[in-house]
Design a protein around this motif. Structure first.
Motif, PDB file in Angstrom:
ATOM      1  N   TRP A  67       0.839  -1.199   0.000  1.00 24.86           N
ATOM      2  CA  TRP A  67       0.000   0.000   0.000  1.00 24.86           C
ATOM      3  C   TRP A  67       0.874   1.249   0.000  1.00 24.86           C
ATOM      4  CZ3 TRP A  67       0.896  -3.212   4.067  1.00 24.86           C
ATOM      5  CH2 TRP A  67       1.338  -2.645   5.269  1.00 24.86           C
ATOM      6  N   VAL A 107      -7.475  -6.201  -5.682  1.00 26.37           N
ATOM      7  CA  VAL A 107      -7.500  -4.738  -5.559  1.00 26.37           C
ATOM      8  C   VAL A 107      -8.775  -4.340  -4.826  1.00 26.37           C
ATOM      9  CG1 VAL A 107      -7.454  -2.539  -6.776  1.00 26.37           C
ATOM     10  CG2 VAL A 107      -6.215  -4.503  -7.724  1.00 26.37           C
ATOM     11  N   THR A 111      -9.366   1.850  -4.600  1.00 28.09           N
ATOM     12  CA  THR A 111      -8.053   2.057  -5.217  1.00 28.09           C
ATOM     13  C   THR A 111      -8.269   2.327  -6.698  1.00 28.09           C
ATOM     14  OG1 THR A 111      -6.819   0.712  -3.628  1.00 28.09           O
ATOM     15  CG2 THR A 111      -5.885   0.937  -5.820  1.00 28.09           C
ATOM     16  N   VAL A 116      -0.982  -1.486 -11.246  1.00 25.98           N
ATOM     17  CA  VAL A 116      -0.855  -2.672 -10.394  1.00 25.98           C
ATOM     18  C   VAL A 116       0.118  -3.694 -10.974  1.00 25.98           C
ATOM     19  CG1 VAL A 116      -3.113  -2.394  -9.320  1.00 25.98           C
ATOM     20  CG2 VAL A 116      -2.914  -3.748 -11.423  1.00 25.98           C
ATOM     21  N   ILE A 133      -5.672   0.246 -12.746  1.00 26.17           N
ATOM     22  CA  ILE A 133      -7.045   0.075 -12.280  1.00 26.17           C
ATOM     23  C   ILE A 133      -7.710   1.438 -12.181  1.00 26.17           C
ATOM     24  CG2 ILE A 133      -8.522  -0.656 -10.363  1.00 26.17           C
ATOM     25  CD1 ILE A 133      -7.331  -3.003 -11.844  1.00 26.17           C
ATOM     26  N   TYR A 151     -12.749  -5.271  -8.625  1.00 22.63           N
ATOM     27  CA  TYR A 151     -12.654  -4.912  -7.212  1.00 22.63           C
ATOM     28  C   TYR A 151     -13.036  -6.088  -6.309  1.00 22.63           C
ATOM     29  CZ  TYR A 151     -12.017   0.223  -7.520  1.00 22.63           C
ATOM     30  OH  TYR A 151     -11.529   1.496  -7.719  1.00 22.63           O
ATOM     31  N   VAL A 194       1.579  -1.378  -6.224  1.00 24.13           N
ATOM     32  CA  VAL A 194       0.824  -0.140  -6.417  1.00 24.13           C
ATOM     33  C   VAL A 194       1.791   0.991  -6.747  1.00 24.13           C
ATOM     34  CG1 VAL A 194      -1.315  -0.544  -5.137  1.00 24.13           C
ATOM     35  CG2 VAL A 194       0.742   0.038  -3.884  1.00 24.13           C
ATOM     36  N   MET A 205      -3.811   3.745  -1.815  1.00 22.27           N
ATOM     37  CA  MET A 205      -3.777   2.739  -2.870  1.00 22.27           C
ATOM     38  C   MET A 205      -3.259   1.423  -2.304  1.00 22.27           C
ATOM     39  SD  MET A 205      -1.966   5.409  -5.447  1.00 22.27           S
ATOM     40  CE  MET A 205      -1.549   6.472  -4.064  1.00 22.27           C
ATOM     41  N   GLU A 206      -3.879   0.329  -2.705  1.00 19.99           N
ATOM     42  CA  GLU A 206      -3.528  -0.975  -2.142  1.00 19.99           C
ATOM     43  C   GLU A 206      -3.754  -2.077  -3.172  1.00 19.99           C
ATOM     44  OE1 GLU A 206      -5.410  -4.117   1.118  1.00 19.99           O
ATOM     45  OE2 GLU A 206      -5.950  -1.989   1.232  1.00 19.99           O
ATOM     46  N   SER A 207      -2.857  -3.059  -3.170  1.00 21.42           N
ATOM     47  CA  SER A 207      -3.111  -4.310  -3.885  1.00 21.42           C
ATOM     48  C   SER A 207      -2.439  -5.450  -3.127  1.00 21.42           C
ATOM     49  CB  SER A 207      -2.626  -4.262  -5.339  1.00 21.42           C
ATOM     50  OG  SER A 207      -1.219  -4.350  -5.418  1.00 21.42           O
TER      51      SER A 207
END
Length: 217
Positions: A67, A107, A111, A116, A133, A151, A194, A205-207
């Motif tokens: 993140w 994801v 975000t 990604v 994304i 998502y 991210v 933002m996060e993955s």
């Protein structure tokens, strides 16, 4: 006569089932590729230079959680790039042949406007491929639509790069979704995580990624 007809139907059913199985097996993007051995040494983390890694990354139960915030610093004090927390596959840079990235991504809702996955390096520009994304949809850079409704679910991502043929192909959950020309040869490598896009939409933002593999022909 009736028995012969039943045997014929059974034979046709078995042939159809075999053909269906062959079709399904042939559809997997990793068919014909050889897995490349990976160790943790191949996973190099890039994160804002002024914060500890554990404040932007965790690795637990096989899941890499990355993140970053829109106000974060870049990964290097001398860089003018956007903030990122990314896995950079190192030790497997390539400039020819056919290579493939595979990973399961997640994801979370919210975000948006963030890269990604990417292939870094090209003869024209800094990257060969960027997958972003936007509102749950995946796009090639900020343009062509690759996939929708991603998502809050795990999806399997496969990226095949035929360097000599100058071709990129993207699969989601085993299905081909996008193909295009690359940006020319160079010293290239795969990344995921991210990375804030220009004019990023999200503050946070996060993955998440698991089961990352690299293949080649």
């Amino acid at each position: 006569m009736e028995r012969s007809y039943s045997l014929l139907l059974l034979f046709l059913a078995l042939v159809s089932l075999k053909s269906f199985n062959l079709l399904c097996s042939a559809a997997d993007p990793t068919d014909g590729f050889t897995p490349v051995p990976l160790t943790e040494a191949n996973f190099v983390l890039q994160k804002p230079y002024n914060v500890p890694l554990n404040e932007r990354y965790s690795y637990e139960d096989g899941i890499r959680h990355l993140w970053v915030y829109a106000t974060d610093k870049p990964h290097d004090p001398s860089s003018n790039t956007q903030p990122r927390t990314e896995v950079r596959i190192t030790g497997l840079d390539y400039s020819s042949g056919v290579w493939q990235f595979e990973g399961y991504g997640f994801v979370p809702n919210g975000t948006s406007g963030v890269t990604v996955a990417q292939i870094h390096g090209a003869s024209h520009g800094a990257t060969t491929l960027i997958l972003r994304i936007y509102d749950g949809n995946m796009r090639y850079y900020s343009g062509d639509l690759v996939a929708t409704d991603l998502y809050d679910k795990w999806f399997r991502l496969n990226i095949i790069h035929d360097v000599d043929g100058g071709r990129l192909t993207v699969f989601i959950d085993g299905e081909e979704r996008y193909s295009t020309h690359d940006q020319g040869p160079g010293d290239m490598y795969f990344k995921c995580g991210v990375y804030a896009a220009p004019r990023n939409i999200s503050y946070y933002m996060e993955s998440r990624w698991r089961d990352i593999k690299i293949y080649k022909k």
